[in-house]
Structures are given as C-alpha cells and as structure tokens.
Design an enzyme around this catalytic site. Structure first.
Site, PDB file in Angstrom:
ATOM      1  N   ASP A 177       0.857  -1.181   0.000  1.00  0.00           N
ATOM      2  CA  ASP A 177       0.000   0.000   0.000  1.00  0.00           C
ATOM      3  C   ASP A 177       0.894   1.232   0.000  1.00  0.00           C
ATOM      4  OD1 ASP A 177      -0.987   2.009   2.376  1.00  0.00           O
ATOM      5  OD2 ASP A 177      -2.607   1.477   0.983  1.00  0.00           O
ATOM      6  N   ASN A 185      -2.348  13.194  -4.216  1.00  0.00           N
ATOM      7  CA  ASN A 185      -3.494  13.664  -4.999  1.00  0.00           C
ATOM      8  C   ASN A 185      -3.948  15.051  -4.565  1.00  0.00           C
ATOM      9  OD1 ASN A 185      -3.841  11.591  -6.824  1.00  0.00           O
ATOM     10  ND2 ASN A 185      -5.148  10.385  -5.447  1.00  0.00           N
ATOM     11  N   HIS A 190      -4.781  14.799  -9.414  1.00  0.00           N
ATOM     12  CA  HIS A 190      -4.956  13.380  -9.758  1.00  0.00           C
ATOM     13  C   HIS A 190      -4.047  12.913 -10.887  1.00  0.00           C
ATOM     14  CE1 HIS A 190      -8.199  12.064  -7.093  1.00  0.00           C
ATOM     15  NE2 HIS A 190      -8.535  13.351  -7.090  1.00  0.00           N
ATOM     16  N   ASP A 194      -1.764   9.704 -10.703  1.00  0.00           N
ATOM     17  CA  ASP A 194      -1.724   8.622 -11.700  1.00  0.00           C
ATOM     18  C   ASP A 194      -0.286   8.314 -12.118  1.00  0.00           C
ATOM     19  OD1 ASP A 194      -4.428   8.512 -11.599  1.00  0.00           O
ATOM     20  OD2 ASP A 194      -4.791   9.453 -13.556  1.00  0.00           O
ATOM     21  N   GLU A 220      -4.728   2.454  -4.233  1.00  0.00           N
ATOM     22  CA  GLU A 220      -3.263   2.453  -4.152  1.00  0.00           C
ATOM     23  C   GLU A 220      -2.768   1.204  -3.429  1.00  0.00           C
ATOM     24  OE1 GLU A 220      -5.267   4.355  -2.278  1.00  0.00           O
ATOM     25  OE2 GLU A 220      -4.285   5.093  -0.445  1.00  0.00           O
TER      26      GLU A 220
END
Ligand SMILES: [Mg+2]
Length: 227
Positions: A177, A185, A190, A194, A220
C-alpha cells in the site's frame, strides 16, 4: 501474400504457379499431400492453399482434415481443386474443412476472383483475432498501470494457492500500500497521482521475477504473488 499450390501433375502445377505469379502472389508448391501438409504446418506457413483433390498419399481432403484438427489458428483458407463435380463429393470436400472448391478445368478469372474472396475472409479473421486479443487484455489488466487487475490477480492467487498445496511449497503473498498517497493527490492533483501509480508499478514489475505476479488490488493497494 504467399499461396501454397499442391498438385501431383506438374503441368497443372506450373500453369497455376504462372497465373498466381502474374497476379502478384508469392508461390510455394508441393507435389503431393504430405508435402502440402508439411508446408502448411511450418512456422512461416502460407495462409492460403490451393489443393488438388486427387493426389497420391494424402489427398486434398485428407490434408484439409489434418490441418483443421492440428491448427485452428492462424486460419488457413483452403480452396480445393477438383475434377469431381458430383454433389456428394462437393459436400465431402466442404465438410472436411475446405472453404471453397473449383472444378477443373477452371476459368482463370474465376480463380482470381475466388482467391480475392479468400483474402477478404482472412483479413476479417485477422481483425477479429486482434479485437479478441485486445478485449482479453482489457478484461484482465488495469487500464492505468497495465498490471493485472483485481479480478485477474485474485484468480491467479487462487491458482497459485492450489499449486503450492499440490506441490507442498510455499507462496509469498504481499499486500502493498502506498502511504500518504491521498496527500499526493490533494497536493499535486490526480494526474500527478496517476503518474506516481504508474511509476510505482513499473518499479515493482522490474523487481519481481518473471513468474511472480503484480496486480492492482484497489486504488493504491497492490497484491503481489511470489510463488
Ligand atoms: Mg491430381
């Protein structure tokens, strides 16, 4: 486009070859059914074959049957050339897996047109296979990162669990994780998030062995299988 001609009579073989070459096709030829089948089974096999029905050893229909059983893909378009024109034999020829037939002596223009029909079918076939492969990829991979998606990695997990049970070996399962990903973010947007996910998965994939599997489990979160 390469086309295979198989005919035991050298005169008709050469006549066919001359026609095909004139129309711009590359030609390979065989003088019996065994030679034809060997050619169609080879790695760089022609996708289209004009097979004489009556040949010593394996005849055209035998070659058809054998090839269809052996290799459904990539598809080979088969046109049978026959002196027979009884309806039963036509049915037998088509049921053996031939796509079309032409009765000898044939009209060259008709042969030319039928070859074009065959090429069209091959093109459609190739497009279908490509579309199917693209769908298969989409159905099993995560769009953003390109690693296995959740469904596919869970399926792999199940399979690997069964494998390790059967073989009495161990299976490493990691849930990884990214900490504080939300702040990436929130701070950079965003698109930046990404890019981070793509980079992270790229690094993970570079670091595992070829037989390990990396999948995106959720936002994630990643599931990594290490047999
Ligand atoms: Mg013959």
């Amino acid at each position: 486009m390469k086309i295979l001609i198989a005919d035991d009579e050298s005169v008709s073989r050469r006549m066919l070859q001359a026609l095909l070459v004139k129309w711009g096709y590359e030609v390979v030829s065989a003088e019996d059914g065994d030679g034809a089948l060997a050619n169609l089974k080879s790695a760089d096999a022609p996708r289209m074959a004009l097979l004489d029905w009556m040949m010593p050893g394996q005849n055209g229909v035998d070659v058809c049957r054998a090839l269809r059983k052996l290799r459904p893909e990539p598809y080979t378009y088969i046109l049978l050339l026959t002196a027979k024109d009884a309806k039963e034999s036509v049915v037998e020829g088509l049921e053996s897996g031939a796509d079309d037939y032409l009765t000898k002596p044939f009209n060259p223009q008709e042969l030319k047109a039928r070859i074009r029909v065959g090429l069209r079918l091959l093109e459609l076939e190739d497009n279908l296979v490509q579309a199917r492969e693209a769908m298969r990829f989409k159905a099993t991979h995560d769009t953003l990162t390109g690693v296995w998606n959740r469904g596919a990695i869970l399926e792999t997990l199940e399979r690997e669990v069964w494998r390790s049970r059967r073989e009495g070996t161990t299976l490493g399962v990691l849930i990884a994780d990214l900490d504080h990903f939300k702040s990436v973010n929130d701070t950079y947007g965003h698109l930046a998030g990404d890019a981070v996910l793509r980079e992270v998965t790229k690094r993970m994939q570079n670091d595992v062995r070829p037989y390990d599997a990396v999948g995106r489990y959720g936002g994630e979160e990643f599931l990594i299988l290490l047999p």
